[in-house]
Design a protein around this motif. Structure first.
Motif, PDB file in Angstrom:
ATOM      1  N   MET A   1      30.488  40.288  40.865  1.00  0.00           N
ATOM      2  CA  MET A   1      30.278  41.553  40.162  1.00  0.00           C
ATOM      3  C   MET A   1      28.796  41.805  39.994  1.00  0.00           C
ATOM      4  O   MET A   1      28.003  40.915  39.771  1.00  0.00           O
ATOM      5  N   ALA A   2      28.410  43.023  40.125  1.00  0.00           N
ATOM      6  CA  ALA A   2      27.007  43.358  39.940  1.00  0.00           C
ATOM      7  C   ALA A   2      26.605  43.112  38.505  1.00  0.00           C
ATOM      8  O   ALA A   2      27.381  43.319  37.587  1.00  0.00           O
ATOM      9  N   GLU A   3      25.367  42.663  38.337  1.00  0.00           N
ATOM     10  CA  GLU A   3      24.932  42.323  36.989  1.00  0.00           C
ATOM     11  C   GLU A   3      24.858  43.573  36.132  1.00  0.00           C
ATOM     12  O   GLU A   3      24.275  44.582  36.503  1.00  0.00           O
ATOM     13  N   GLY A   4      25.476  43.485  34.953  1.00  0.00           N
ATOM     14  CA  GLY A   4      25.389  44.585  34.007  1.00  0.00           C
ATOM     15  C   GLY A   4      26.069  45.852  34.486  1.00  0.00           C
ATOM     16  O   GLY A   4      25.670  46.937  34.139  1.00  0.00           O
ATOM     17  N   GLY A   5      27.084  45.745  35.273  1.00  0.00           N
ATOM     18  CA  GLY A   5      27.783  46.931  35.729  1.00  0.00           C
ATOM     19  C   GLY A   5      29.156  46.592  36.226  1.00  0.00           C
ATOM     20  O   GLY A   5      29.556  45.439  36.246  1.00  0.00           O
ATOM     21  N   VAL A   6      29.872  47.670  36.602  1.00  0.00           N
ATOM     22  CA  VAL A   6      31.216  47.465  37.123  1.00  0.00           C
ATOM     23  C   VAL A   6      31.102  47.255  38.619  1.00  0.00           C
ATOM     24  O   VAL A   6      30.416  47.995  39.315  1.00  0.00           O
ATOM     25  N   SER A   7      31.780  46.235  39.102  1.00  0.00           N
ATOM     26  CA  SER A   7      31.659  45.914  40.520  1.00  0.00           C
ATOM     27  C   SER A   7      32.629  46.754  41.331  1.00  0.00           C
ATOM     28  O   SER A   7      33.804  46.874  40.983  1.00  0.00           O
ATOM     29  N   PRO A   8      32.144  47.332  42.415  1.00  0.00           N
ATOM     30  CA  PRO A   8      33.058  48.059  43.298  1.00  0.00           C
ATOM     31  C   PRO A   8      33.824  47.120  44.227  1.00  0.00           C
ATOM     32  O   PRO A   8      34.693  47.555  44.959  1.00  0.00           O
ATOM     33  N   VAL A   9      33.470  45.844  44.179  1.00  0.00           N
ATOM     34  CA  VAL A   9      34.130  44.872  45.063  1.00  0.00           C
ATOM     35  C   VAL A   9      35.520  44.556  44.518  1.00  0.00           C
ATOM     36  O   VAL A   9      35.671  44.309  43.317  1.00  0.00           O
ATOM     37  N   PRO A  10      36.547  44.577  45.367  1.00  0.00           N
ATOM     38  CA  PRO A  10      37.895  44.243  44.885  1.00  0.00           C
ATOM     39  C   PRO A  10      37.930  42.846  44.271  1.00  0.00           C
ATOM     40  O   PRO A  10      37.172  41.964  44.673  1.00  0.00           O
ATOM     41  N   ARG A  11      38.831  42.693  43.300  1.00  0.00           N
ATOM     42  CA  ARG A  11      38.865  41.434  42.537  1.00  0.00           C
ATOM     43  C   ARG A  11      39.061  40.213  43.415  1.00  0.00           C
ATOM     44  O   ARG A  11      38.435  39.186  43.209  1.00  0.00           O
ATOM     45  N   GLU A  12      39.964  40.360  44.388  1.00  0.00           N
ATOM     46  CA  GLU A  12      40.293  39.178  45.190  1.00  0.00           C
ATOM     47  C   GLU A  12      39.106  38.721  46.034  1.00  0.00           C
ATOM     48  O   GLU A  12      39.054  37.574  46.475  1.00  0.00           O
ATOM     49  N   ALA A  13      38.143  39.637  46.261  1.00  0.00           N
ATOM     50  CA  ALA A  13      37.000  39.269  47.121  1.00  0.00           C
ATOM     51  C   ALA A  13      35.803  38.805  46.299  1.00  0.00           C
ATOM     52  O   ALA A  13      34.859  38.255  46.854  1.00  0.00           O
ATOM     53  N   ARG A  14      35.843  39.020  45.000  1.00  0.00           N
ATOM     54  CA  ARG A  14      34.659  38.715  44.182  1.00  0.00           C
ATOM     55  C   ARG A  14      34.239  37.250  44.218  1.00  0.00           C
ATOM     56  O   ARG A  14      33.054  36.961  44.254  1.00  0.00           O
ATOM     57  N   PRO A  15      35.192  36.307  44.203  1.00  0.00           N
ATOM     58  CA  PRO A  15      34.748  34.905  44.196  1.00  0.00           C
ATOM     59  C   PRO A  15      33.950  34.522  45.438  1.00  0.00           C
ATOM     60  O   PRO A  15      33.211  33.549  45.402  1.00  0.00           O
ATOM     61  N   TYR A  16      34.109  35.270  46.515  1.00  0.00           N
ATOM     62  CA  TYR A  16      33.446  34.885  47.765  1.00  0.00           C
ATOM     63  C   TYR A  16      32.063  35.504  47.900  1.00  0.00           C
ATOM     64  O   TYR A  16      31.297  35.099  48.767  1.00  0.00           O
ATOM     65  N   GLN A  17      31.771  36.493  47.084  1.00  0.00           N
ATOM     66  CA  GLN A  17      30.500  37.213  47.246  1.00  0.00           C
ATOM     67  C   GLN A  17      29.325  36.252  47.059  1.00  0.00           C
ATOM     68  O   GLN A  17      29.272  35.506  46.081  1.00  0.00           O
ATOM     69  N   GLY A  18      28.424  36.293  48.013  1.00  0.00           N
ATOM     70  CA  GLY A  18      27.239  35.442  47.920  1.00  0.00           C
ATOM     71  C   GLY A  18      27.407  34.107  48.621  1.00  0.00           C
ATOM     72  O   GLY A  18      26.435  33.388  48.801  1.00  0.00           O
ATOM     73  N   GLN A  19      28.623  33.775  49.008  1.00  0.00           N
ATOM     74  CA  GLN A  19      28.815  32.516  49.734  1.00  0.00           C
ATOM     75  C   GLN A  19      28.475  32.712  51.204  1.00  0.00           C
ATOM     76  O   GLN A  19      28.582  33.821  51.724  1.00  0.00           O
ATOM     77  N   ARG A  20      28.117  31.623  51.859  1.00  0.00           N
ATOM     78  CA  ARG A  20      27.838  31.726  53.295  1.00  0.00           C
ATOM     79  C   ARG A  20      29.140  31.998  54.039  1.00  0.00           C
ATOM     80  O   ARG A  20      30.163  31.370  53.772  1.00  0.00           O
ATOM     81  N   ALA A  21      29.059  32.944  54.968  1.00  0.00           N
ATOM     82  CA  ALA A  21      30.258  33.347  55.702  1.00  0.00           C
ATOM     83  C   ALA A  21      30.581  32.330  56.785  1.00  0.00           C
ATOM     84  O   ALA A  21      29.687  31.657  57.312  1.00  0.00           O
ATOM     85  N   GLY A  22      31.852  32.257  57.097  1.00  0.00           N
ATOM     86  CA  GLY A  22      32.308  31.304  58.102  1.00  0.00           C
ATOM     87  C   GLY A  22      32.255  31.879  59.506  1.00  0.00           C
ATOM     88  O   GLY A  22      31.912  33.047  59.715  1.00  0.00           O
ATOM     89  N   VAL A  23      32.653  31.039  60.436  1.00  0.00           N
ATOM     90  CA  VAL A  23      32.453  31.382  61.847  1.00  0.00           C
ATOM     91  C   VAL A  23      33.329  32.553  62.288  1.00  0.00           C
ATOM     92  O   VAL A  23      32.901  33.383  63.082  1.00  0.00           O
ATOM     93  N   VAL A  24      34.538  32.643  61.728  1.00  0.00           N
ATOM     94  CA  VAL A  24      35.453  33.681  62.214  1.00  0.00           C
ATOM     95  C   VAL A  24      34.914  35.072  61.880  1.00  0.00           C
ATOM     96  O   VAL A  24      34.835  35.957  62.747  1.00  0.00           O
ATOM     97  N   THR A  25      34.535  35.248  60.615  1.00  0.00           N
ATOM     98  CA  THR A  25      33.996  36.542  60.206  1.00  0.00           C
ATOM     99  C   THR A  25      32.733  36.878  61.000  1.00  0.00           C
ATOM    100  O   THR A  25      32.554  38.012  61.446  1.00  0.00           O
ATOM    101  N   ARG A  26      31.909  35.870  61.195  1.00  0.00           N
ATOM    102  CA  ARG A  26      30.645  36.122  61.898  1.00  0.00           C
ATOM    103  C   ARG A  26      30.878  36.441  63.365  1.00  0.00           C
ATOM    104  O   ARG A  26      30.207  37.308  63.931  1.00  0.00           O
ATOM    105  N   MET A  27      31.843  35.755  63.962  1.00  0.00           N
ATOM    106  CA  MET A  27      32.157  36.048  65.368  1.00  0.00           C
ATOM    107  C   MET A  27      32.718  37.475  65.482  1.00  0.00           C
ATOM    108  O   MET A  27      32.378  38.207  66.418  1.00  0.00           O
ATOM    109  N   THR A  28      33.585  37.838  64.541  1.00  0.00           N
ATOM    110  CA  THR A  28      34.155  39.186  64.575  1.00  0.00           C
ATOM    111  C   THR A  28      33.037  40.228  64.487  1.00  0.00           C
ATOM    112  O   THR A  28      33.019  41.207  65.249  1.00  0.00           O
ATOM    113  N   ALA A  29      32.093  39.984  63.564  1.00  0.00           N
ATOM    114  CA  ALA A  29      30.976  40.917  63.425  1.00  0.00           C
ATOM    115  C   ALA A  29      30.167  40.965  64.722  1.00  0.00           C
ATOM    116  O   ALA A  29      29.745  42.045  65.161  1.00  0.00           O
TER     117      ALA A  29
END
Lengths: 170, 200
Positions: free
Chosen positions: A1-29
């Protein structure tokens, strides 16, 4: 969640924000980026062909550039595309679609020289991305060499430190 | 300092007898209190002597009796106070209930309370922005907006991202099973924190 505000990121994705992405997502990109670059090259080819047709319609034939020209053009366009994407928005189109962001050693957006060098390494050694499948910290060869990171960041804005406080690796 | 009120000459036929009596009592009370204040330093030693005359044995001095009476009164007063409190606890709610039944409290409040000032005071105590944020977070407003306005495209993107994350996790699990040594070696599997530039 953004500091001091409401996060537009869906709840289920919030725990992953800021973590290093894995190979599958990066390959897809990367695949999406490859499609975008191919589209740019095709458009360029069509533009050159159209120009040639307009200049000399009678003796017009489709341009047949040598493989060296094709390769060089492909590398140059990819370099420009990645450099500008990482330096301006912190992400290429593929990374935008997959919710990724490329950050530097201090977690900030890459500057133009940094983005250029990373793009160069990526273009010269694209297979280095696969190292992120082996590396326990999900780093590609480029990341290891240049101390960069590719993180999950679904925030639409480019705010340093926006990703969630939980930055530990998955 | 308050300005002294101007003395008005009031016609005799308009003077109320009650006011006259009140005025006279006030005058007498004022004189008495002034006298008492002046006399107090002189009278106090005399009273003290009268209550505890050294010529009498201690058990016959009036001061001792008064002290004993005071102690007795205090001992009695505390239980009585407690009883009265218990009684009031029962009585007051009943009385208030009866009174409120006979009152249109809403009308009274509307007539007598400055609602604007009250609301202003309440708003001053509340951090409205924080409250709004809390509410938005609790009802997950971004999700509602996404659901009501979101296109197929954004749903697809979201699904693709979540599937990507899930696949990344699977890869991570397989890696830690196949290469446990590599995984154990990475104690600091962290991403740099832009806010302080230090790896966490």
């Amino acid at each position: 969640m953004a500091e001091g505000g409401v996060s537009p990121v869906p709840r289920e994705a919030r725990p992953y924000q800021g973590q290093r992405a894995g190979v599958v997502t990066r390959m897809t990109a990367a695949v999406i980026d490859a499609v975008v670059v191919a589209g740019i090259l095709l458009l360029g080819y069509a533009a050159v062909a159209g120009l040639r047709f307009m200049l000399n319609p009678l003796t017009f034939s489709l341009p047949r550039p040598s493989w060296l020209v094709n390769l060089t053009l492909g590398l140059v366009v990819t370099m420009c595309y990645l450099t500008l994407g990482w330096a301006i928005g912190g992400r290429s189109y593929g990374a935008l679609v997959m919710g990724l962001r490329v950050v530097g050693p201090r977690g900030r957006r890459l500057r133009l020289p940094g983005a250029f060098v990373r793009a160069l390494v990526c273009v010269l050694f694209p297979i280095g991305l696969l190292w992120s499948a082996v590396d326990p910290r999900n780093r590609s060869i480029q990341d290891v060499l240049l101390r960069t990171s590719v993180i999950y960041d679904w925030q639409p804005r480019d705010v340093p430190g926006t990703p969630s406080p939980s930055r530990s690796e998955a | 300092m308050e300005p002294t009120p101007r003395r008005e000459i009031v016609p005799v036929d308009r003077v109320s007898p009650v006011d006259v009596i009140a005025g006279a009592s006030d005058l007498v009370m004022e004189a008495a209190s002034g006298l008492a204040r002046r006399a107090e330093p002189m009278v106090r030693p005399a009273v003290r002597w009268a209550l505890n005359p050294p010529v009498l044995p201690p058990n016959l001095r009036p001061g001792g009796w008064l002290g004993a009476l005071g102690r007795r009164g205090a001992a009695r007063r505390l239980p009585v106070q407690r009883q009265v409190a218990v009684l009031l606890d029962r009585l007051v709610p009943m009385v208030v209930e009866e009174v409120l039944d006979r009152l249109d409290l809403t009308a009274v409040v509307l007539r007598r309370v400055d609602l604007d000032a009250l609301i202003r005071a309440v708003l001053e105590r509340i951090d409205l922005a924080a409250l709004a944020e809390e509410v938005v977070e609790a009802v997950d407003l971004p999700e509602i907006i996404r659901e009501s306005t979101g296109s197929m495209a954004s749903d697809t993107v979201r699904g693709a991202r979540m599937r990507g994350i899930a696949a990344d996790e699977v890869v991570g699990r397989v890696r830690s099973r196949l290469l446990p040594r590599l995984d154990r070696g990475s104690a600091a599997r962290t991403v740099p924190d832009p806010s302080n530039g230090v790896s966490r």
